[in-house]
Motif scaffolding. Structure first.
Motif, mmCIF file in Angstrom:
data_model
loop_
_atom_site.group_PDB
_atom_site.id
_atom_site.type_symbol
_atom_site.label_atom_id
_atom_site.label_comp_id
_atom_site.label_asym_id
_atom_site.label_seq_id
_atom_site.Cartn_x
_atom_site.Cartn_y
_atom_site.Cartn_z
ATOM 1 N N ASP A 45 45.905 34.039 40.533
ATOM 2 C CA ASP A 45 46.353 34.349 39.187
ATOM 3 C C ASP A 45 45.182 34.335 38.204
ATOM 4 O OD1 ASP A 45 48.273 34.862 37.147
ATOM 5 O OD2 ASP A 45 48.180 32.740 36.591
ATOM 6 N N GLN A 46 44.323 33.321 38.299
ATOM 7 C CA GLN A 46 43.167 33.239 37.410
ATOM 8 C C GLN A 46 42.195 34.386 37.667
ATOM 9 O OE1 GLN A 46 42.881 31.306 34.791
ATOM 10 N NE2 GLN A 46 44.911 30.546 35.321
ATOM 11 N N ALA A 47 42.062 34.792 38.923
ATOM 12 C CA ALA A 47 41.201 35.930 39.236
ATOM 13 C C ALA A 47 41.754 37.208 38.618
ATOM 14 C CB ALA A 47 41.062 36.080 40.745
ATOM 15 N N GLY A 48 43.058 37.383 38.680
ATOM 16 C CA GLY A 48 43.685 38.556 38.069
ATOM 17 C C GLY A 48 43.505 38.568 36.566
ATOM 18 N N LEU A 49 43.615 37.403 35.925
ATOM 19 C CA LEU A 49 43.429 37.333 34.471
ATOM 20 C C LEU A 49 41.990 37.648 34.066
ATOM 21 C CD1 LEU A 49 45.532 34.148 33.626
ATOM 22 C CD2 LEU A 49 46.088 36.536 33.108
ATOM 23 N N GLN A 50 41.039 37.359 34.935
ATOM 24 C CA GLN A 50 39.633 37.639 34.641
ATOM 25 C C GLN A 50 39.243 39.066 35.014
ATOM 26 O OE1 GLN A 50 37.682 35.622 32.978
ATOM 27 N NE2 GLN A 50 39.254 34.031 32.940
ATOM 28 N N GLY A 51 40.159 39.837 35.574
ATOM 29 C CA GLY A 51 39.862 41.222 35.938
ATOM 30 C C GLY A 51 39.129 41.348 37.259
ATOM 31 N N ILE A 52 39.181 40.321 38.084
ATOM 32 C CA ILE A 52 38.538 40.366 39.405
ATOM 33 C C ILE A 52 39.524 41.026 40.349
ATOM 34 C CG2 ILE A 52 37.531 38.993 41.262
ATOM 35 C CD1 ILE A 52 37.067 36.791 39.101
ATOM 36 N N GLN A 53 39.154 42.181 40.881
ATOM 37 C CA GLN A 53 40.079 42.933 41.710
ATOM 38 C C GLN A 53 39.802 42.794 43.199
ATOM 39 O OE1 GLN A 53 40.133 46.933 40.306
ATOM 40 N NE2 GLN A 53 41.199 46.400 38.424
ATOM 41 N N ARG A 54 38.578 42.501 43.572
ATOM 42 C CA ARG A 54 38.264 42.357 44.990
ATOM 43 C C ARG A 54 38.324 40.873 45.358
ATOM 44 N NH1 ARG A 54 32.994 45.481 46.508
ATOM 45 N NH2 ARG A 54 32.171 44.164 44.879
ATOM 46 N N VAL A 55 39.431 40.466 45.943
ATOM 47 C CA VAL A 55 39.638 39.075 46.337
ATOM 48 C C VAL A 55 39.848 39.048 47.843
ATOM 49 C CG1 VAL A 55 41.104 37.050 46.083
ATOM 50 C CG2 VAL A 55 40.667 38.509 44.121
ATOM 51 N N ILE A 82 42.176 42.445 49.270
ATOM 52 C CA ILE A 82 43.489 42.125 48.724
ATOM 53 C C ILE A 82 43.393 42.265 47.213
ATOM 54 C CG2 ILE A 82 45.216 40.336 48.461
ATOM 55 C CD1 ILE A 82 44.124 39.152 51.075
ATOM 56 N N TRP A 83 44.252 43.058 46.671
ATOM 57 C CA TRP A 83 44.268 43.224 45.228
ATOM 58 C C TRP A 83 45.280 42.259 44.655
ATOM 59 C CZ3 TRP A 83 40.535 46.346 43.487
ATOM 60 C CH2 TRP A 83 39.961 47.190 44.412
ATOM 61 N N PRO A 84 44.988 41.608 43.532
ATOM 62 C CA PRO A 84 45.910 40.620 42.977
ATOM 63 C C PRO A 84 47.303 41.163 42.682
ATOM 64 C CG PRO A 84 43.804 40.515 41.859
ATOM 65 C CD PRO A 84 43.755 41.700 42.772
ATOM 66 N N SER A 85 47.417 42.461 42.394
ATOM 67 C CA SER A 85 48.724 43.001 42.046
ATOM 68 C C SER A 85 49.519 43.413 43.284
ATOM 69 C CB SER A 85 48.551 44.205 41.122
ATOM 70 O OG SER A 85 47.790 45.196 41.777
ATOM 71 N N GLU A 86 48.899 43.422 44.465
ATOM 72 C CA GLU A 86 49.574 43.827 45.686
ATOM 73 C C GLU A 86 49.999 42.628 46.511
ATOM 74 O OE1 GLU A 86 47.132 46.471 47.887
ATOM 75 O OE2 GLU A 86 46.967 47.915 46.289
ATOM 76 N N THR A 87 50.739 42.892 47.553
ATOM 77 C CA THR A 87 51.119 41.822 48.465
ATOM 78 C C THR A 87 49.946 41.485 49.366
ATOM 79 O OG1 THR A 87 51.937 43.390 50.089
ATOM 80 C CG2 THR A 87 53.529 42.542 48.472
ATOM 81 N N ILE A 88 50.024 40.356 50.031
ATOM 82 C CA ILE A 88 48.912 39.904 50.857
ATOM 83 C C ILE A 88 48.824 40.712 52.143
ATOM 84 C CG2 ILE A 88 48.094 37.951 52.240
ATOM 85 C CD1 ILE A 88 48.802 36.169 49.985
ATOM 86 N N ARG A 117 33.348 40.208 39.663
ATOM 87 C CA ARG A 117 33.820 41.590 39.536
ATOM 88 C C ARG A 117 32.918 42.537 40.313
ATOM 89 N NH1 ARG A 117 33.702 40.686 33.999
ATOM 90 N NH2 ARG A 117 35.538 39.509 33.399
ATOM 91 N N GLU A 118 31.632 42.231 40.327
ATOM 92 C CA GLU A 118 30.671 43.098 41.011
ATOM 93 C C GLU A 118 30.703 42.913 42.528
ATOM 94 O OE1 GLU A 118 25.858 43.731 41.133
ATOM 95 O OE2 GLU A 118 26.769 42.929 39.320
ATOM 96 N N HIS A 119 30.719 41.661 42.987
ATOM 97 C CA HIS A 119 30.596 41.385 44.426
ATOM 98 C C HIS A 119 31.886 40.895 45.071
ATOM 99 C CE1 HIS A 119 26.293 41.898 44.169
ATOM 100 N NE2 HIS A 119 26.265 41.073 43.144
ATOM 101 N N GLY A 120 32.903 40.583 44.315
ATOM 102 C CA GLY A 120 34.166 40.102 44.869
ATOM 103 C C GLY A 120 34.248 38.585 44.842
ATOM 104 N N LEU A 121 35.440 38.097 45.131
ATOM 105 C CA LEU A 121 35.716 36.663 45.138
ATOM 106 C C LEU A 121 36.277 36.298 46.497
ATOM 107 C CD1 LEU A 121 36.105 33.969 43.448
ATOM 108 C CD2 LEU A 121 38.437 34.760 43.095
ATOM 109 N N VAL A 122 35.792 35.197 47.064
ATOM 110 C CA VAL A 122 36.287 34.702 48.344
ATOM 111 C C VAL A 122 37.033 33.402 48.092
ATOM 112 C CG1 VAL A 122 35.657 33.847 50.626
ATOM 113 C CG2 VAL A 122 34.412 35.769 49.642
ATOM 114 N N VAL A 123 38.252 33.314 48.600
ATOM 115 C CA VAL A 123 39.052 32.096 48.485
ATOM 116 C C VAL A 123 39.068 31.437 49.857
ATOM 117 C CG1 VAL A 123 41.310 31.128 47.940
ATOM 118 C CG2 VAL A 123 40.468 33.118 46.681
ATOM 119 N N GLU A 124 38.440 30.260 49.958
ATOM 120 C CA GLU A 124 38.448 29.484 51.195
ATOM 121 C C GLU A 124 39.422 28.335 51.015
ATOM 122 O OE1 GLU A 124 34.642 28.104 52.430
ATOM 123 O OE2 GLU A 124 33.769 30.105 52.473
#
Length: 160
Positions: free
Chosen positions: A115-125, A147-153, A93-100
């Motif tokens: 989806d799991q990131a959105g459930l955990q409240g991680i907004q910076r993906v 990219i916000w989980p609730s928005e399109t890519i 949540r503090e530094h963001g999540l990177v999906v490789e």
């Protein structure tokens, strides 16, 4: 008067002790050297023509072509991902999540992580990609805008 000559043995240099010492030194330096322990994965990241270079995020989820998840140094089954991501959620949540994700990875596997990131409240993906270059090797990592989980890519279209 003839004196009897003493016979001298020919002089030989014995190299065996020298070779032993050199091998011991070689073994010592091989054992005492530290090696990088990070395991490299063979990923083929998707290409992008637009993107912004970004700093490496401390929380990174890797998805292989076989659908195996990796968070840090641990390999995870799909059922283990929510608990492992929950343990890293505060830092993500503090530094963001990177999906490789490997370019050959299933879309469902990527959506599961998002989806799991959105459930955990991680907004910076962010999704890791490589820069598209013709006839050059792809080596540097580029990141699209956040990219916000609730928005399109795809990024929103700008209006004039």
């Amino acid at each position: 008067m003839r004196f009897a000559r003493t016979r001298r043995d020919p002089v030989e240099v014995n190299l065996t002790p020298l070779i032993d010492v050199v091998f011991l030194l070689l073994i010592f330096f091989m054992v005492s050297t530290t090696f990088e322990t990070r395991q490299a994965l063979e990923l083929t990241l998707p290409e992008t023509t637009s993107g912004v270079a970004a700093e490496v995020s401390p929380v990174t989820v890797v998805i292989t072509a076989a659908g195996v998840y990796r968070l840090g140094e641990r390999e995870l089954a799909p059922a283990e991902l929510p608990a492992a991501l929950a343990a890293e959620a505060e830092q993500a949540r503090e530094h963001g999540l990177v999906v490789e994700a490997d370019g050959r990875a299933s879309h469902a596997d990527v959506v599961h992580v998002l989806d799991q990131a959105g459930l955990q409240g991680i907004q910076r993906v962010r999704i890791a990609t490589t820069e598209s270059r013709s006839s050059e090797t792809l080596s540097s990592e580029f990141w699209p805008s956040e990219i916000w989980p609730s928005e399109t890519i795809s990024p929103p279209a700008e209006t004039p």
